[in-house]
Design a protein around this motif. Structure first.
Motif, mmCIF file in Angstrom:
data_model
loop_
_atom_site.group_PDB
_atom_site.id
_atom_site.type_symbol
_atom_site.label_atom_id
_atom_site.label_comp_id
_atom_site.label_asym_id
_atom_site.label_seq_id
_atom_site.Cartn_x
_atom_site.Cartn_y
_atom_site.Cartn_z
ATOM 1 N N LEU B 69 -19.271 -28.018 -5.393
ATOM 2 C CA LEU B 69 -17.942 -27.603 -6.550
ATOM 3 C C LEU B 69 -16.678 -28.131 -6.615
ATOM 4 N N VAL B 70 -16.773 -29.570 -7.578
ATOM 5 C CA VAL B 70 -15.983 -30.819 -7.025
ATOM 6 C C VAL B 70 -14.406 -30.166 -7.746
ATOM 7 N N LYS B 71 -13.358 -30.558 -7.995
ATOM 8 C CA LYS B 71 -12.169 -29.466 -8.648
ATOM 9 C C LYS B 71 -10.392 -30.980 -7.533
ATOM 10 N N LEU B 72 -10.450 -31.779 -9.096
ATOM 11 C CA LEU B 72 -9.506 -32.371 -8.200
ATOM 12 C C LEU B 72 -8.502 -31.955 -9.479
ATOM 13 N N LEU B 73 -7.763 -32.106 -7.984
ATOM 14 C CA LEU B 73 -6.162 -30.982 -8.461
ATOM 15 C C LEU B 73 -4.939 -31.432 -9.617
ATOM 16 N N GLU B 74 -3.798 -31.266 -9.907
ATOM 17 C CA GLU B 74 -3.405 -31.649 -10.920
ATOM 18 C C GLU B 74 -2.350 -32.921 -9.543
ATOM 19 N N ASP B 75 -2.217 -32.146 -8.481
ATOM 20 C CA ASP B 75 -1.453 -33.181 -7.176
ATOM 21 C C ASP B 75 -1.792 -33.904 -6.373
ATOM 22 N N GLY B 76 -3.225 -34.219 -7.023
ATOM 23 C CA GLY B 76 -3.899 -35.245 -6.466
ATOM 24 C C GLY B 76 -4.761 -35.206 -5.383
ATOM 25 N N SER B 77 -4.700 -33.816 -4.958
ATOM 26 C CA SER B 77 -5.953 -33.087 -3.976
ATOM 27 C C SER B 77 -7.307 -33.012 -4.857
ATOM 28 N N ILE B 78 -8.007 -33.193 -3.640
ATOM 29 C CA ILE B 78 -9.108 -32.489 -4.149
ATOM 30 C C ILE B 78 -10.342 -31.814 -3.932
ATOM 31 N N ARG B 79 -10.830 -30.660 -3.906
ATOM 32 C CA ARG B 79 -10.795 -29.630 -3.493
ATOM 33 C C ARG B 79 -13.102 -29.494 -3.923
ATOM 34 N N LEU B 80 -13.404 -29.257 -2.509
ATOM 35 C CA LEU B 80 -15.147 -29.474 -2.801
ATOM 36 C C LEU B 80 -15.601 -27.648 -2.243
ATOM 37 N N THR B 81 -16.458 -27.437 -2.625
ATOM 38 C CA THR B 81 -17.341 -26.197 -2.498
ATOM 39 C C THR B 81 -18.276 -26.248 -2.775
ATOM 40 N N LEU B 82 -18.692 -25.377 -1.761
ATOM 41 C CA LEU B 82 -20.515 -25.653 -1.253
ATOM 42 C C LEU B 82 -20.649 -24.316 -1.257
ATOM 43 N N PRO B 84 -24.711 -20.962 -2.565
ATOM 44 C CA PRO B 84 -25.749 -20.831 -2.335
ATOM 45 C C PRO B 84 -25.715 -20.213 -3.805
ATOM 46 N N GLN B 85 -27.561 -20.476 -4.705
ATOM 47 C CA GLN B 85 -26.769 -19.696 -5.364
ATOM 48 C C GLN B 85 -26.591 -18.006 -5.563
ATOM 49 N N VAL B 86 -27.489 -17.857 -4.732
ATOM 50 C CA VAL B 86 -27.326 -16.623 -3.772
ATOM 51 C C VAL B 86 -26.438 -15.878 -2.903
ATOM 52 N N GLY B 87 -25.610 -15.310 -2.470
ATOM 53 C CA GLY B 87 -24.505 -15.539 -1.232
ATOM 54 C C GLY B 87 -23.144 -15.986 -1.408
ATOM 55 N N PRO B 88 -22.349 -15.241 -0.158
ATOM 56 C CA PRO B 88 -21.460 -16.381 0.097
ATOM 57 C C PRO B 88 -21.774 -17.370 0.004
ATOM 58 N N LYS B 89 -20.021 -18.034 0.035
ATOM 59 C CA LYS B 89 -19.883 -19.952 -0.051
ATOM 60 C C LYS B 89 -20.208 -20.361 1.676
ATOM 61 N N ILE B 90 -20.874 -21.760 1.270
ATOM 62 C CA ILE B 90 -21.338 -21.791 2.625
ATOM 63 C C ILE B 90 -19.604 -23.016 2.915
ATOM 64 N N PHE B 91 -18.833 -23.374 2.562
ATOM 65 C CA PHE B 91 -18.079 -23.943 3.413
ATOM 66 C C PHE B 91 -16.977 -24.376 1.838
ATOM 67 N N ASP B 92 -15.766 -24.782 2.198
ATOM 68 C CA ASP B 92 -14.470 -24.690 1.244
ATOM 69 C C ASP B 92 -13.837 -25.248 1.372
ATOM 70 N N PHE B 93 -13.438 -26.878 1.118
ATOM 71 C CA PHE B 93 -12.980 -27.881 2.472
ATOM 72 C C PHE B 93 -11.821 -28.987 0.821
ATOM 73 N N GLU B 94 -10.873 -29.320 1.660
ATOM 74 C CA GLU B 94 -10.032 -29.702 0.295
ATOM 75 C C GLU B 94 -9.281 -31.020 0.891
ATOM 76 N N PHE B 95 -10.008 -32.505 0.309
ATOM 77 C CA PHE B 95 -8.876 -33.650 0.531
ATOM 78 C C PHE B 95 -7.536 -33.508 -0.137
ATOM 79 N N THR B 96 -6.546 -33.410 0.512
ATOM 80 C CA THR B 96 -5.263 -33.468 -0.169
ATOM 81 C C THR B 96 -4.681 -35.195 -0.464
ATOM 82 N N ALA B 97 -3.586 -34.916 -1.409
ATOM 83 C CA ALA B 97 -3.204 -36.131 -2.105
ATOM 84 C C ALA B 97 -2.914 -36.818 -0.274
#
Lengths: 210, 217
Positions: B69-82, B84-97
């Motif tokens: 999942l990739v979200k381009l946020l209003e402040d110019g940062s990018i959030r990326l989360t991987l 699995p279909q089943v189970g909790p997330k593997i990672f949650d990263f952000e590239f800041t503005a």
């Protein structure tokens, strides 16, 4: 990563073998546990459609997936997604198989102690030993529609992945209608089950990737 | 812009294969071209702010699938989360503005500096419009049909191969300063100017990533 899948499946199975809105403390927990255990013992197969919603705090909408679930005692499980893409997980005794498009991956649970422990957890759950006080702190509530059980992991492995699990059981047949799995970050996954069939004939061939 | 055609993809693939060697000096065949107005430092368009990709990761014989999942946020940062279909997330990263890499969460098994650095580099290459660009220049393959933008960053030199007819990004290669290929990315099946399939292959380790866009909004 397959451990994550197994833990999640264990939670899902557990919820079936057991099941916040205006919820009040449950009046007769002992009776609920007794009926739940009896229901689990009487259940030999489960077949159900499901819709899954994944909530992530930074997304404005939930991610919706749809699929079908089949279980057959003692240790056969088929967890299948149809939307937004096809993805199949099979648990057949000590074998875990995952099919993603044309790729099929096989894992031997006997070869991994951690996997074996989770597998045992699934089997125990199916046998009706789901309200395991060694694994969870439990809170019991109810309203006119549901019995509700909140599970807070006390097991160290579970605590690494889960903040809590909410189970909503149908008051009529003690099957799960909804489950909510809350991650450490407070992001969560909700799965709603519908078109449930208990003890219908399911051929063993359903529990293979072919 | 016309829809990307398979024949165009094949032509560029063959041209790249013919004209590029392996290892040192992979890009000596490039010829200097006039500057272009195109800017290919990000695959994202301006219309969408969130993307869901079906993802497949393969390391040696180990395969893993999930949703990126990739979200381009209003402040110019990018959030990326991987996840699995089943189970909790593997990672949650952000590239800041300001281009800083932030680990909000990473599962224990992957939470190692060397692994995080590699994932950061791959995600940055694919999804981040880098502000640490030192120098941009334009080149062509000898066939003159494929325009190549060369961008030097602090860590590598990236080559963006553009289809001459559509202007779509067809290939992306990341190399060392000496021209040794490290990562090759192919972008295929364009619909509405966005590639439906993105494949990233490491050249020095048996690691590949594949992303198929499910939803773009």
């Amino acid at each position: 990563m397959n451990k994550l899948i197994l833990i999640s499946l264990a939670v899902l199975i557990s919820s079936f073998c057991l099941a916040q809105d205006n919820l009040q403390p449950m009046k007769d927990v002992a009776s609920f546990k007794e009926k739940l255990e009896a229901s689990a013992k009487e259940t030999t197969t489960i077949d159900s459609d499901f819709t899954q919603y994944k909530y992530l705090s930074f997304l404005s909408e939930e991610i919706e997936s749809k699929g079908h679930f089949s279980f057959k005692k003692d240790n056969l499980l088929r967890w299948e997604y149809f939307e937004p893409f096809e993805y199949l997980i099979i648990l057949n005794d000590s074998k875990l198989m995952i099919k993603d498009e044309e790729d099929v991956s096989n894992f031997d649970l006997d070869a991994n102690q951690a996997f074996q422990k989770i597998n045992d957890m699934i089997v125990n759950s199916v046998q009706g030993n789901v309200l395991d006080e060694a694994m969870y702190d439990m809170t019991f509530k109810e309203n006119t529609d549901y019995y509700f059980v909140e599970l807070i992991p006390v097991d160290e492995k579970m605590k690494e992945y889960m903040q809590g699990i909410h189970l909503y059981f149908d008051r009529g047949d003690y099957t799960v209608s909804k489950i909510k799995m809350i991650e450490l970050s407070a992001d969560y996954t909700t799965i709603k089950f519908y078109n449930k069939k208990l003890n219908a004939e399911i051929p063993n061939e359903r529990f293979s990737v072919n | 812009m016309p829809r990307y055609r398979m024949n165009d993809f094949l032509s560029i693939s063959i041209a790249v294969l013919l004209f590029s060697g392996c290892g040192l000096g992979s890009y000596k065949h490039l010829e200097k071209a006039n500057n272009s107005n195109a800017d290919v430092t990000s695959i994202f368009d301006t219309d969408a702010t969130s993307y869901i990709f079906k993802s497949k990761l393969q390391y040696a014989k180990n395969k893993f699938g999930g949703l990126l999942l990739v979200k381009l946020l209003e402040d110019g940062s990018i959030r990326l989360t991987l996840t699995p279909q089943v189970g909790p997330k593997i990672f949650d990263f952000e590239f800041t503005a300001t281009n800083k890499f932030v680990v909000h969460y990473c599962m224990e098994q992957m939470n190692r500096p060397i692994v995080l650095r590699m994932i950061e580099n791959d995600l940055r290459l694919l999804f981040v419009n880098s502000e640490s660009v030192n120098k941009k220049s334009w080149w062509t393959l000898p066939d003159k049909k494929t325009l190549v933008q060369k961008i030097k960053t602090n860590k590598s030199v990236n080559y963006y191969f553009l289809d001459g007819k559509t202007g779509n990004l067809a290939f992306l290669e990341s190399a060392s300063g000496l021209g040794r290929k490290k990562v090759v990315v192919s972008l295929e099946d364009y619909v509405d100017d966005f590639p439906k399939k993105i494949t990233l292959v490491h050249q020095n380790i048996p690691l590949s990533l594949q992303f198929s866009v499910i939803k773009r909004k």
